[in-house]
Design a protein around this motif. Structure first.
Motif, PDB file in Angstrom:
ATOM      1  N   VAL A 125       0.853  -1.201   0.000  1.00  0.00           N
ATOM      2  CA  VAL A 125       0.000   0.000   0.000  1.00  0.00           C
ATOM      3  C   VAL A 125       0.883   1.243   0.000  1.00  0.00           C
ATOM      4  O   VAL A 125       1.728   1.411   0.897  1.00  0.00           O
ATOM      5  CB  VAL A 125      -0.923   0.008   1.237  1.00  0.00           C
ATOM      6  CG1 VAL A 125      -1.703   1.320   1.307  1.00  0.00           C
ATOM      7  CG2 VAL A 125      -1.879  -1.171   1.197  1.00  0.00           C
ATOM      8  N   PRO A 126       0.730   2.126  -0.974  1.00  0.00           N
ATOM      9  CA  PRO A 126       1.572   3.327  -1.047  1.00  0.00           C
ATOM     10  C   PRO A 126       1.476   4.175   0.219  1.00  0.00           C
ATOM     11  O   PRO A 126       0.379   4.489   0.680  1.00  0.00           O
ATOM     12  CB  PRO A 126       1.003   4.083  -2.259  1.00  0.00           C
ATOM     13  CG  PRO A 126       0.338   3.032  -3.088  1.00  0.00           C
ATOM     14  CD  PRO A 126      -0.209   2.035  -2.119  1.00  0.00           C
ATOM     15  N   HIS A 131       4.111   6.528   6.554  1.00  0.00           N
ATOM     16  CA  HIS A 131       3.195   7.421   7.265  1.00  0.00           C
ATOM     17  C   HIS A 131       2.369   6.725   8.352  1.00  0.00           C
ATOM     18  O   HIS A 131       1.372   7.302   8.811  1.00  0.00           O
ATOM     19  CB  HIS A 131       2.256   8.094   6.264  1.00  0.00           C
ATOM     20  CG  HIS A 131       2.959   8.942   5.250  1.00  0.00           C
ATOM     21  ND1 HIS A 131       3.654  10.082   5.584  1.00  0.00           N
ATOM     22  CD2 HIS A 131       3.100   8.794   3.908  1.00  0.00           C
ATOM     23  CE1 HIS A 131       4.183  10.614   4.490  1.00  0.00           C
ATOM     24  NE2 HIS A 131       3.866   9.854   3.465  1.00  0.00           N
ATOM     25  N   THR A 132       2.764   5.535   8.745  1.00  0.00           N
ATOM     26  CA  THR A 132       2.053   4.864   9.832  1.00  0.00           C
ATOM     27  C   THR A 132       3.046   4.373  10.878  1.00  0.00           C
ATOM     28  O   THR A 132       4.247   4.282  10.624  1.00  0.00           O
ATOM     29  CB  THR A 132       1.235   3.657   9.330  1.00  0.00           C
ATOM     30  OG1 THR A 132       2.131   2.625   8.868  1.00  0.00           O
ATOM     31  CG2 THR A 132       0.288   4.046   8.214  1.00  0.00           C
ATOM     32  N   ILE A 133       2.514   4.063  12.039  1.00  0.00           N
ATOM     33  CA  ILE A 133       3.289   3.418  13.100  1.00  0.00           C
ATOM     34  C   ILE A 133       2.693   2.029  13.317  1.00  0.00           C
ATOM     35  O   ILE A 133       1.473   1.888  13.433  1.00  0.00           O
ATOM     36  CB  ILE A 133       3.243   4.220  14.413  1.00  0.00           C
ATOM     37  CG1 ILE A 133       3.891   5.593  14.212  1.00  0.00           C
ATOM     38  CG2 ILE A 133       3.955   3.473  15.540  1.00  0.00           C
ATOM     39  CD1 ILE A 133       3.810   6.499  15.436  1.00  0.00           C
ATOM     40  N   ALA A 250      -1.169   9.058   3.164  1.00  0.00           N
ATOM     41  CA  ALA A 250      -0.302  10.233   3.018  1.00  0.00           C
ATOM     42  C   ALA A 250      -0.231  10.949   4.354  1.00  0.00           C
ATOM     43  O   ALA A 250      -0.927  10.601   5.311  1.00  0.00           O
ATOM     44  CB  ALA A 250      -0.852  11.161   1.934  1.00  0.00           C
ATOM     45  N   ALA A 251       0.628  11.951   4.432  1.00  0.00           N
ATOM     46  CA  ALA A 251       0.721  12.748   5.657  1.00  0.00           C
ATOM     47  C   ALA A 251      -0.582  13.520   5.827  1.00  0.00           C
ATOM     48  O   ALA A 251      -0.894  14.405   5.036  1.00  0.00           O
ATOM     49  CB  ALA A 251       1.904  13.709   5.561  1.00  0.00           C
ATOM     50  N   GLY A 252      -1.364  13.164   6.809  1.00  0.00           N
ATOM     51  CA  GLY A 252      -2.593  13.897   7.083  1.00  0.00           C
ATOM     52  C   GLY A 252      -3.874  13.230   6.662  1.00  0.00           C
ATOM     53  O   GLY A 252      -4.956  13.660   7.068  1.00  0.00           O
ATOM     54  N   CYS A 267      -1.581   7.764  12.495  1.00  0.00           N
ATOM     55  CA  CYS A 267      -2.107   6.585  11.812  1.00  0.00           C
ATOM     56  C   CYS A 267      -1.345   5.336  12.265  1.00  0.00           C
ATOM     57  O   CYS A 267      -0.109   5.332  12.338  1.00  0.00           O
ATOM     58  CB  CYS A 267      -1.993   6.754  10.298  1.00  0.00           C
ATOM     59  SG  CYS A 267      -2.820   5.448   9.349  1.00  0.00           S
ATOM     60  N   VAL A 268      -2.095   4.279  12.557  1.00  0.00           N
ATOM     61  CA  VAL A 268      -1.518   3.012  13.006  1.00  0.00           C
ATOM     62  C   VAL A 268      -1.823   1.932  11.977  1.00  0.00           C
ATOM     63  O   VAL A 268      -2.960   1.809  11.512  1.00  0.00           O
ATOM     64  CB  VAL A 268      -2.089   2.599  14.382  1.00  0.00           C
ATOM     65  CG1 VAL A 268      -1.517   1.253  14.814  1.00  0.00           C
ATOM     66  CG2 VAL A 268      -1.787   3.658  15.414  1.00  0.00           C
ATOM     67  N   TRP A 269      -0.809   1.148  11.635  1.00  0.00           N
ATOM     68  CA  TRP A 269      -1.003   0.019  10.721  1.00  0.00           C
ATOM     69  C   TRP A 269      -1.055  -1.267  11.540  1.00  0.00           C
ATOM     70  O   TRP A 269      -0.101  -1.642  12.202  1.00  0.00           O
ATOM     71  CB  TRP A 269       0.124  -0.052   9.699  1.00  0.00           C
ATOM     72  CG  TRP A 269      -0.095  -1.152   8.688  1.00  0.00           C
ATOM     73  CD1 TRP A 269       0.307  -2.445   8.785  1.00  0.00           C
ATOM     74  CD2 TRP A 269      -0.793  -1.040   7.456  1.00  0.00           C
ATOM     75  NE1 TRP A 269      -0.096  -3.162   7.680  1.00  0.00           N
ATOM     76  CE2 TRP A 269      -0.773  -2.321   6.848  1.00  0.00           C
ATOM     77  CE3 TRP A 269      -1.438   0.009   6.791  1.00  0.00           C
ATOM     78  CZ2 TRP A 269      -1.377  -2.567   5.604  1.00  0.00           C
ATOM     79  CZ3 TRP A 269      -2.024  -0.243   5.562  1.00  0.00           C
ATOM     80  CH2 TRP A 269      -1.995  -1.518   4.971  1.00  0.00           C
ATOM     81  N   ALA A 270      -2.216  -1.927  11.506  1.00  0.00           N
ATOM     82  CA  ALA A 270      -2.393  -3.193  12.224  1.00  0.00           C
ATOM     83  C   ALA A 270      -3.143  -4.179  11.338  1.00  0.00           C
ATOM     84  O   ALA A 270      -3.972  -4.957  11.806  1.00  0.00           O
ATOM     85  CB  ALA A 270      -3.159  -2.951  13.521  1.00  0.00           C
TER      86      ALA A 270
END
Length: 432
Positions: A125-126, A131-133, A250-252, A267-270
Motif C-alpha cells: 500500500v503506497p 506514514h504509519t506506526i 499520506a501525511a494527514g 495513523c496506526v497500521w495493524a
C-alpha cells in the motif's frame, strides 16, 4: 562462543523455552540471543502505546532472567547462519554516537531454535510504511505514545482559539491489535483530559476511526464476538468502517478504493503480519510470507538441528491444520520443544508424536473494566461466548501465566501485588 541449545528471539515462545530449559539444563547448555535488553509481552503493546502501561516498569531484563533461570544471554541480532558448521553470527552493538559496545560474534550450536516473531505486512500500500506506526516492538509503542502526547499538547493549545480543533487517529486493521488499541485509546483519552488537557473533550475532540477490509472486525473469531466488539466500540464513540480497502496513506489523510478520505494526524497500521525479511537471506526454506517451513515436529525442513516456532514458523500440525500466528501457539510450541530437548538430554528415545495445536479460544481487551471473547471446550467445535468482568479477569490471567512461566509463581504474585500498589501512587497514564 558455544551453546548446545541456542534460541534466537526472546518473545513469548522463545523466552519461555529458554527459562524452562535453563532451569532444567543450566547456563552451559542454553543460550538466548536477542537484539533488545528487556522483554515485554507483545499482546500488551497497545497499552504501552496508549500510555496506560509504563514500559520501564513492565519490562523484564533478559540478563536478570538469565541469571534467575539458569541460561546464558547474548545481546545482539542474528545476521547470518552457517548451517554446515552449525554456527550463527550475531551483529555488533553500537551506541547512537556510533561507538561500538560489542563486536560481531559467532556462536556454535548443536540445536538452534529460531523464534523471532513477526513484523508488519504493508501489502504494497503506497505510503503505509512511511506514514504509519506499527506496534511491532516496544520502541514502536513508545514512539506512538510520545507522538500522541505531542499532538494532544498541540490540540490543547489550538482548542483555545479554534473550537473545531482536535486530534484524528486512524487505525488500519480490525484484528485484535487494532480493536484493543482503539478501546484503550478511548479509555486513556478521558484520563489525559483529567491530567491537564482541559480544553479537550475526549469523546468529541479525540476522533478515532477503525478501518477494516473484511466484512466484520475480528474476522477470525466467532461472529458473536465480532458483533459484541463492534457494539462496545460504538458505545465508546469509535467510528468503525468495514469492507474498507485502503489504497493510499499520506501525511494527514488515508484514502480507500471508494474514494473516501479519512483525516489522520496519527495513523496506526495493524492490518497484517509477515516474518522478518532477514530470514529469507539465511538459506532457510521460507514460504511467500517469509515464514520458515517446518514439519510437524517443528524441525526446519532440510536443515538438521534447526527448529522454528511462533509467528516466524509456517507449521502444519499433526492433524494437517495450519497453526495460526497467536501467542498461545508459541506457548504450546515452546512446551513441545521443551519436551523434545529434555528427553534428548536425558538420553531417552526421540519424541515421535507430532505437535498438535489446541485452540483454547481468544479474548479481546476493552480497557480496565471489560473484555469479550470465546473459550473453546474439550469437545471439538464447542465454544462459549464470554464478556464483562469475568472475561477481563481471564484476559489478565493470561499475562500472569506468561510471567509465571518466566519468573515463577511466587515472584509473579509479588510482582502483581507491587504493580497494584504502584498504580495507586502514580498517574493512570504515563505523561513524560
Amino acid at each position: 562462543m558455544r551453546g548446545e541449545i541456542v534460541i534466537v528471539g526472546g518473545g513469548a515462545g522463545g523466552l519461555e523455552l529458554a527459562c524452562k530449559l535453563g532451569r532444567k539444563l543450566g547456563p552451559s547448555k542454553v543460550t538466548l540471543v536477542d537484539s533488545r535488553l528487556y522483554h515485554i509481552w507483545k499482546p500488551s503493546l497497545h497499552e504501552v502505546a496508549a500510555g496506560t502501561l509504563d514500559v520501564h516498569q513492565e519490562g523484564l531484563s533478559y540478563q536478570m532472567l538469565a541469571h534467575d533461570n539458569g541460561f546464558s544471554f547474548v545481546y545482539g541480532a542474528m545476521t547470518a547462519l552457517d548451517a554446515p558448521s552449525k554456527s550463527i553470527t550475531v551483529g555488533a552493538i553500537s551506541t547512537q554516537a556510533a561507538e561500538q559496545l560489542l563486536p560481531e560474534r559467532s556462536i556454535t550450536y548443536l540445536r538452534l531454535v529460531i523464534a523471532v516473531g513477526s513484523v508488519s505486512n504493508y501489502f504494497g500500500v503506497p505510503g503505509a510504511e512511511e506514514h504509519t506506526i506499527s506496534l511491532n516492538a516496544t520502541e514502536d509503542a513508545e514512539r506512538f505514545r510520545l507522538t500522541l502526547l505531542r499532538l494532544l499538547t498541540v490540540a490543547e493549545l489550538e482548542k483555545a482559539r479554534d473550537r473545531a480543533a482536535g486530534l484524528d487517529i486512524v487505525i488500519i486493521g480490525g484484528g485484535a491489535t487494532g480493536v484493543e488499541l482503539a478501546a484503550e485509546l478511548r479509555e486513556a483519552s478521558w484520563v489525559y483530559a483529567a491530567y491537564g488537557f482541559q480544553h479537550l473533550q475526549p469523546g468529541r475532540d479525540m476522533r478515532i476511526t477503525l478501518l477494516e477490509g473484511a466484512p466484520r472486525i475480528l474476522a477470525p473469531l466467532p461472529e458473536r464476538v465480532s458483533v459484541a466488539a463492534h457494539k462496545l466500540l460504538g458505545e465508546r464513540g469509535i467510528k468503525v468502517v468495514t469492507d474498507c480497502r485502503v489504497t493510499e496513506i499520506a501525511a494527514g489523510h488515508v484514502s480507500d478504493k471508494e474514494g473516501n478520505v479519512y483525516p489522520s494526524d496519527l495513523c496506526v497500521w495493524a492490518a497484517g503480519i509477515r516474518a522478518p525479511e532477514f530470514l529469507s537471506g539465511l538459506g532457510l526454506p521460507v514460504n511467500k510470507g517469509g515464514q520458515i517451513e517446518v514439519d510437524s515436529l517443528l524441525a526446519v525442513k532440510g536443515m538438521p538441528g534447526v527448529y522454528a516456532l511462533g509467528d516466524c514458523a509456517a507449521c502444519v500440525d499433526g492433524n494437517g491444520a495450519p497453526v495460526p500466528p497467536r501467542a498461545q501457539s508459541a506457548h504450546q510450541q515452546a512446551d513441545f520443544l521443551l519436551d523434545v530437548f529434555v528427553r534428548e538430554a536425558a538420553g531417552k528415545e526421540p519424541l515421535a508424536k507430532p505437535y498438535v495445536y489446541r485452540d483454547y479460544g481468544s479474548l479481546v481487551s476493552f480497557g480496565r473494566s471489560t473484555s469479550v471473547g470465546s473459550l473453546m471446550g474439550s469437545l471439538k467445535g464447542l465454544s462459549w461466548f464470554v464478556e464483562g468482568f469475568f472475561a477481563r479477569t481471564m484476559y489478565v490471567s493470561l499475562h500472569l501465566l506468561h510471567h509465571r512461566a518466566v519468573l515463577g509463581a511466587v515472584r509473579t504474585g509479588v510482582l502483581a501485588v507491587a504493580r497494584f500498589l504502584i498504580k495507586r501512587t502514580t498517574p493512570l497514564v504515563k505523561l513524560h
